[in-house]
Design a protein around this motif. Structure first.
Motif, mmCIF file in Angstrom:
data_model
loop_
_atom_site.group_PDB
_atom_site.id
_atom_site.type_symbol
_atom_site.label_atom_id
_atom_site.label_comp_id
_atom_site.label_asym_id
_atom_site.label_seq_id
_atom_site.Cartn_x
_atom_site.Cartn_y
_atom_site.Cartn_z
ATOM 1 N N HIS A 93 25.599 -9.369 16.696
ATOM 2 C CA HIS A 93 25.075 -9.695 17.891
ATOM 3 C C HIS A 93 25.642 -8.815 18.967
ATOM 4 O O HIS A 93 24.884 -8.184 19.725
ATOM 5 N N ARG A 94 26.853 -8.770 19.266
ATOM 6 C CA ARG A 94 27.772 -8.073 20.207
ATOM 7 C C ARG A 94 28.604 -6.996 19.479
ATOM 8 O O ARG A 94 28.504 -5.641 19.495
ATOM 9 N N ASP B 281 24.830 -15.753 19.881
ATOM 10 C CA ASP B 281 24.545 -15.919 18.513
ATOM 11 C C ASP B 281 25.969 -16.542 18.090
ATOM 12 O O ASP B 281 26.766 -15.442 17.572
ATOM 13 N N ARG C 72 19.609 -6.536 23.598
ATOM 14 C CA ARG C 72 20.466 -7.559 24.660
ATOM 15 C C ARG C 72 20.279 -6.823 26.102
ATOM 16 O O ARG C 72 20.551 -7.595 27.138
ATOM 17 N N LEU D 207 17.879 -12.053 17.917
ATOM 18 C CA LEU D 207 17.591 -10.910 18.624
ATOM 19 C C LEU D 207 16.018 -10.961 18.893
ATOM 20 O O LEU D 207 15.378 -10.755 19.849
ATOM 21 N N ALA E 233 20.822 -4.431 18.190
ATOM 22 C CA ALA E 233 21.432 -5.501 18.827
ATOM 23 C C ALA E 233 21.615 -5.190 20.380
ATOM 24 O O ALA E 233 21.489 -5.790 21.388
ATOM 25 N N MET F 74 16.238 -6.504 12.711
ATOM 26 C CA MET F 74 17.111 -7.314 13.488
ATOM 27 C C MET F 74 17.287 -8.767 13.196
ATOM 28 O O MET F 74 16.734 -9.208 12.033
ATOM 29 N N THR F 75 18.212 -9.446 13.979
ATOM 30 C CA THR F 75 18.389 -11.072 13.627
ATOM 31 C C THR F 75 17.439 -11.879 14.229
ATOM 32 O O THR F 75 16.849 -11.221 15.249
#
Length: 618
Positions: A56-57, A100, A237, A272, A233, A268-269
């Motif tokens: 995620h990051r 996340d 974001r 997201l 991601a 993507m997740t």
């Protein structure tokens, strides 16, 4: 004595400290090459889980921390306490997961796998909440496990949770004790089961968390995401967290013009995708996005493509500004490096070596490399320089033939109905989350009378009454620990409804038959007026009388159905009534159980209010 690992932590930061066996088996100095060799082994082991994982990051990266690196980090931070870095050499990893939290538990899963695969590897995980592993297993913790007794003493070894209870041990001594005497620090079955239940969804969850969508993207954006899929991601974001000032760069779309676009599949997740779906930004209409109407089936792919493209645009523009800023601040960075070098020299980093010697130059080169890498990592991006990475990717992105990208070759998008949850699904999810599969269900629970009798017969200590709760499962080693008094598996299973019903039943038993017990002196004792006495008190007495009649009627029915049970219940009720009458609202077993407020009511019913016990006088 254990030393706190970190002075302050970000809210979304989880830190990982890995101690291979070579770091604590002897006092010999560990070289950076030895730790790097261990890192390579760990990366090879977990690569099958991480190679397609979308972080995620931050992505997971291990760093070797020898004594020299620990000292470099200490001098670079400056404001941190010296004790924070009095650790043995280790391997360090930090991970910011933002919205996340699944990334944090995926890291726990990876750590568990590593400790099972490599003998002697001991790992410590902490986040802004502290020992979050014990927080997850809070319902199974023994009575001695408090934040004070467990802080900085929770470790993972061989896939299990260990807590070192001796607070006078150093970190090396704690690590050695865990390896040499694992039964002394291994936590009981309930705690292990709670953590295993949390990570049992992996590795299947790696694919379950992915959402595949159709997106209408510019040519350059397609090339970048194909080259580095994980950058999706950063793009989403950025656009979701941006403000109107940052979005001004999207009016021109200098780096990702919308003229040449095509429909592609993008992974993507789910986190997201949910963020992008609920982000209200739809681009600048003057840019030429040509967004279809909301009723059009192409509306979602176009809108999602606009958000991804604008996120990439902001990232590249931010990186370009940073490069120019760095060129203007070269003199400032040089001044900071000189000050940093002076601090290293004053604190003995160069070990009084002759300036210009081979060892001195090696330490100097290491310090400069660490300073430069740390300066980049602490840039305005705050996310391991991902914007610089995307700028380099943008420059090297190959040109795609838009005409060759046929929409008919695309796979269908995933259904996004999971975004909408009805009340029944939510209730089911909560039941699944909070129900304990390991708890034994008693088909014939004890009656209230049996619970009261058991409570009255149980002793208490300075911490209060210890209820004999249901014992959790444990292995033979934990049984030995409990036998020696090193652990306590007792739990309190409190049923609020049953307790309320029991209190109401006890109150009904002590209702006096004569309402004349409340004489004229009652007003003075109660501190109330005649109107209050005739109003609220009479209303309460009538309610008690009605409850008594109902209970007597129900007792008669129960007597017909089960004589033995009624005899036993009546005996218990009589005993409680006699105890309550004998105490007369004062101190005693029943009075202590019911507490001060109920004792006041008992006093009103059982004796003259003019003789209020001293401890009940207000």
């Amino acid at each position: 004595m254990s030393i706190p690992l970190q002075y302050t932590r970000e809210d979304d930061l989880v830190e990982c400290f890995l101690f291979p066996h070579l770091c604590y088996k002897s006092t010999e100095e560990i070289s950076q090459d030895e730790l790097v060799s261990e890192i390579n082994k760990y990366n090879n082991r977990i690569s099958k889980y991480t190679h397609e994982y979308i972080w995620h990051r931050d992505s997971l990266g291990f760093q070797a921390r020898t004594k020299n690196i620990i000292q470099l980090n200490k001098e670079l931070d400056g404001g941190a306490r010296v004790e924070d870095y009095q650790l043995p050499p280790h391997i360090y990893a930090s991970l910011r997961f933002d919205e996340d939290v699944g990334d944090e538990w995926f890291l726990v899963f990876l750590v568990m796998e590593l400790t099972k695969a490599f003998d002697g590897l001991i790992v410590k995980l902490v986040d802004s909440d502290g020992e979050f592993l014990l927080i997850e297993a809070a319902e199974s913790l023994p009575s001695w496990a408090t934040p004070q007794t467990c802080q900085d003493r929770v470790f993972i070894y061989n896939g299990e949770i260990h807590v070192v209870r001796d607070e006078n041990l150093s970190y090396i001594e704690m690590l050695r004790n865990i390896r040499e005497k694992p039964t002394a620090s291994r936590m009981q079955y309930g705690i292990q089961a709670a953590i295993q239940k949390k990570i049992a969804i992996y590795p299947e969850e790696i694919q379950n968390r992915i959402h595949k969508a159709r997106v209408f993207l510019p040519e350059r954006a397609i090339a970048i995401l194909k080259q580095e899929p994980g950058l999706i991601a950063a793009a989403l974001r950025t656009v979701c967290q941006s403000d109107p000032l940052e979005r001004k760069v999207c009016q021109a779309m200098k780096y990702f013009p919308p003229e040449q676009r095509a429909m592609v599949n993008v992974k993507m997740t789910r986190c997201l995708y949910a963020m992008a779906t609920h982000c209200r930004y739809a681009g600048d209409p003057r840019t030429g996005w040509n967004l279809p109407s909301p009723n059009d089936s192409c509306h979602k792919p176009h809108l999602l493509g606009i958000k991804i493209s604008c996120g990439l645009e902001m990232l590249v523009a931010r990186a370009s500004r940073k490069i120019k800023q760095n060129e203007d601040n070269e003199n400032k960075n040089e001044t900071e490096w000189v000050a940093y070098l002076k601090r290293l020299t004053a604190n003995g980093y160069f070990r009084n070596l002759l300036e210009g010697s081979q060892e001195y130059n090696r330490l100097l080169r290491m310090a400069k490399e660490y300073f430069q890498s740390s300066s980049r990592d602490h840039s305005l991006f705050g996310d391991k320089n991902e914007a610089h990475r995307i700028l380099e990717t943008w420059r090297n992105a190959p040109h795609h033939d838009i005409e060759s990208l046929s929409e008919g070759r695309l796979s269908p998008p995933d259904n996004d109905n999971w975004l909408n949850i009805d009340p029944e699904q939510l209730h089911s999810m909560l039941d699944q989350q909070w129900s304990s599969n390991d708890r034994m269900v008693d088909q014939h629970p004890p009656s209230i009378q049996e619970k009261v009798r058991e409570f009255l017969q149980h002793s208490s200590d300075v911490d209060g009454v210890q209820f004999p709760g249901q014992l959790s499962k444990s292995n033979d080693d934990n049984s030995e620990i409990r036998a020696n008094g090193d652990a306590d598996d007792t739990r309190i299973d409190f049923n609020a409804d049953a307790f309320d019903s029991a209190l109401r039943g006890i109150l009904d038993l002590v209702v006096p038959g004569d309402e004349n017990d409340f004489d004229s002196n009652s007003e003075g004792s109660l501190g109330g007026s005649e109107e209050d006495k005739g109003g609220e008190l009479d209303k309460y007495m009538r309610l008690l009388d009605s409850q008594l009649e109902m209970d007597l009627h129900l007792s008669g029915l129960r007597e017909k159905s089960n004589t033995d049970t009624c005899v036993e219940d009546s005996t218990m009720e009589l005993n409680l009534k006699e105890s309550a009458e004998g105490e007369a609202g004062g101190a005693g077993a029943v009075g202590n159980i019911l507490g001060g407020p109920i004792r006041r009511l008992l006093h009103l019913h059982l004796q003259s209010p003019s003789t209020v016990p001293p401890d009940l006088q207000s």
